[in-house]
Write a protein that holds these residues in place. Structure first.
Motif, PDB file in Angstrom:
ATOM      1  N   ALA A 179       0.837  -1.208   0.000  1.00 17.34           N
ATOM      2  CA  ALA A 179       0.000   0.000   0.000  1.00 17.34           C
ATOM      3  C   ALA A 179       0.870   1.257   0.000  1.00 17.34           C
ATOM      4  O   ALA A 179       0.523   2.264  -0.643  1.00 17.34           O
ATOM      5  N   GLU A 180       2.003   1.209   0.699  1.00 14.72           N
ATOM      6  CA  GLU A 180       2.912   2.358   0.712  1.00 14.72           C
ATOM      7  C   GLU A 180       3.490   2.604  -0.687  1.00 14.72           C
ATOM      8  O   GLU A 180       3.658   3.751  -1.115  1.00 14.72           O
ATOM      9  N   CYS A 181       3.774   1.523  -1.396  1.00 21.24           N
ATOM     10  CA  CYS A 181       4.291   1.662  -2.765  1.00 21.24           C
ATOM     11  C   CYS A 181       3.224   2.227  -3.701  1.00 21.24           C
ATOM     12  O   CYS A 181       3.531   3.004  -4.612  1.00 21.24           O
ATOM     13  N   ASP A 182       1.966   1.850  -3.489  1.00 17.59           N
ATOM     14  CA  ASP A 182       0.881   2.432  -4.281  1.00 17.59           C
ATOM     15  C   ASP A 182       0.809   3.939  -4.039  1.00 17.59           C
ATOM     16  O   ASP A 182       0.564   4.719  -4.970  1.00 17.59           O
ATOM     17  N   ASP A 183       1.031   4.362  -2.792  1.00 16.91           N
ATOM     18  CA  ASP A 183       1.025   5.793  -2.472  1.00 16.91           C
ATOM     19  C   ASP A 183       2.187   6.502  -3.157  1.00 16.91           C
ATOM     20  O   ASP A 183       2.038   7.613  -3.689  1.00 16.91           O
ATOM     21  N   ILE A 184       3.355   5.871  -3.167  1.00 11.62           N
ATOM     22  CA  ILE A 184       4.522   6.449  -3.840  1.00 11.62           C
ATOM     23  C   ILE A 184       4.237   6.624  -5.332  1.00 11.62           C
ATOM     24  O   ILE A 184       4.511   7.675  -5.919  1.00 11.62           O
ATOM     25  N   LYS A 185       3.662   5.595  -5.963  1.00 19.62           N
ATOM     26  CA  LYS A 185       3.364   5.671  -7.394  1.00 19.62           C
ATOM     27  C   LYS A 185       2.294   6.723  -7.670  1.00 19.62           C
ATOM     28  O   LYS A 185       2.339   7.405  -8.700  1.00 19.62           O
TER      29      LYS A 185
END
Length: 311
Positions: A279-285
């Motif tokens: 989920a954190e990577c989705d936020d970064i993207k």
């Protein structure tokens, strides 16, 4: 330090460090600022133990815990999925040059007062008492379906419509409540049951990620930095010596009032309760898309794998 930058990143939390690294690798002129004397922000690893107790205004620690420097406590404890987005971002920015990882030796679940190992091999699955003989056969058919599933190939959907829910998926394979609970929480890693009424493709994607991560190192799907999650932002800090300007001086603080009205401000979301960083990577993207107008992709990876210490 120069006066003009294309991107100013405030704070050295994991997401801020990843985003700073990606923008720098892609040729942006980046200034990375933190008012704290340490890296990690809310995702830091605290050591020694005395510092952790002081941070939360507790006296101690008790002598029974041993020497404080032998402890390294993650403020937001999580693992990396071996084939997950964060690993790919680390490879993209080449931060893996500064990090060593260890494969977590196993994954366990609690049921009916007993602790069970999540099967990592077919032999373990056959011997596991997490499900009965007939449930194992049905579950195996589900796994075969997941492995063959391609979102763009309707022939692999076995008559399930795109709007079908995870509940419909489990009903199709006649899975009992215990197997559903195991599948949804131990494999798909959902942290509540809301997913049952959401599109089944989300659960399929999560199960695929688990299986693909498990295939990388066979013991479990999880990786963990040997010296704690605080190593991740510190790894980016080492890389920033080549990429970007870095400032930990308390005077290096940017107030929104000091920014030009034409400057766009983007704020990252809080960390979720999951055991991993997807989920954190989705936020970064999402932030990368809003900042640049283009989607981030992993097509230009520089390395093929992380350095993993097996011992």
């Amino acid at each position: 330090m120069e006066e003009e930058y294309e991107v100013i990143v405030l704070g050295t939390g994991l997401k801020e460090c990843v985003l700073s690294g990606i923008m720098s690798v892609n040729g942006r002129k980046v200034l990375h600022i933190d008012r704290n004397p340490y890296y990690g922000g809310e995702s830091a690893s605290i050591s020694p133990l005395e510092q952790l107790y002081s941070r939360f205004n507790f006296s101690g620690p008790p002598k029974s815990l041993g020497r404080g420097r032998e402890w390294n406590v993650d403020l937001i404890p999580k693992f990396l999925m071996a084939n997950g987005q964060l690993v790919k971002m680390l490879l993209y920015t080449q931060v893996t040059r500064y990090l060593d990882f260890k494969v977590v030796q196993g994954s366990f679940v609690s049921r009916a007062g007993r602790v069970h190992k999540v099967p990592a091999t077919e032999a373990e699955a056959l011997g596991s008492d997490l499900m009965g003989m007939f449930d194992k056969r049905r579950f195996r058919k589900l796994l075969q379906f997941v492995q063959q599933f391609e979102e763009g190939d309707l022939r692999t959907h076995q008559d399930l419509t795109p709007h079908a829910s995870a509940r419909d998926l489990f009903r199709k394979f006649d899975l009992g409540p215990d197997v559903i609970e195991f599948t949804g929480h131990a494999l798909a890693l959902h942290h509540n049951d809301d997913y049952l009424d959401r599109p089944y493709i989300e659960t399929i994607s999560r199960m695929k990620l688990y299986c693909e991560s498990l295939e990388r190192y066979s013991h479990s799907p999880y990786l963990y930095p040997i010296y704690g999650l605080g190593e991740l932002p510190q790894g980016f800090a080492r890389g920033e010596r080549d990429w970007a300007a870095d400032c930990h001086d308390p005077a290096c603080v940017v107030s929104p009032r000091s920014l030009s009205p034409s400057v766009d401000v983007f704020i990252s979301r809080s960390y979720d309760a999951a055991t991993h960083f997807e989920a954190e990577c989705d936020d970064i993207k999402d932030m990368y898309l809003r900042m640049t107008g283009s989607e981030f992709n992993f097509s230009n990876l520089h390395r093929e794998h992380c350095v993993v210490c097996e011992d």
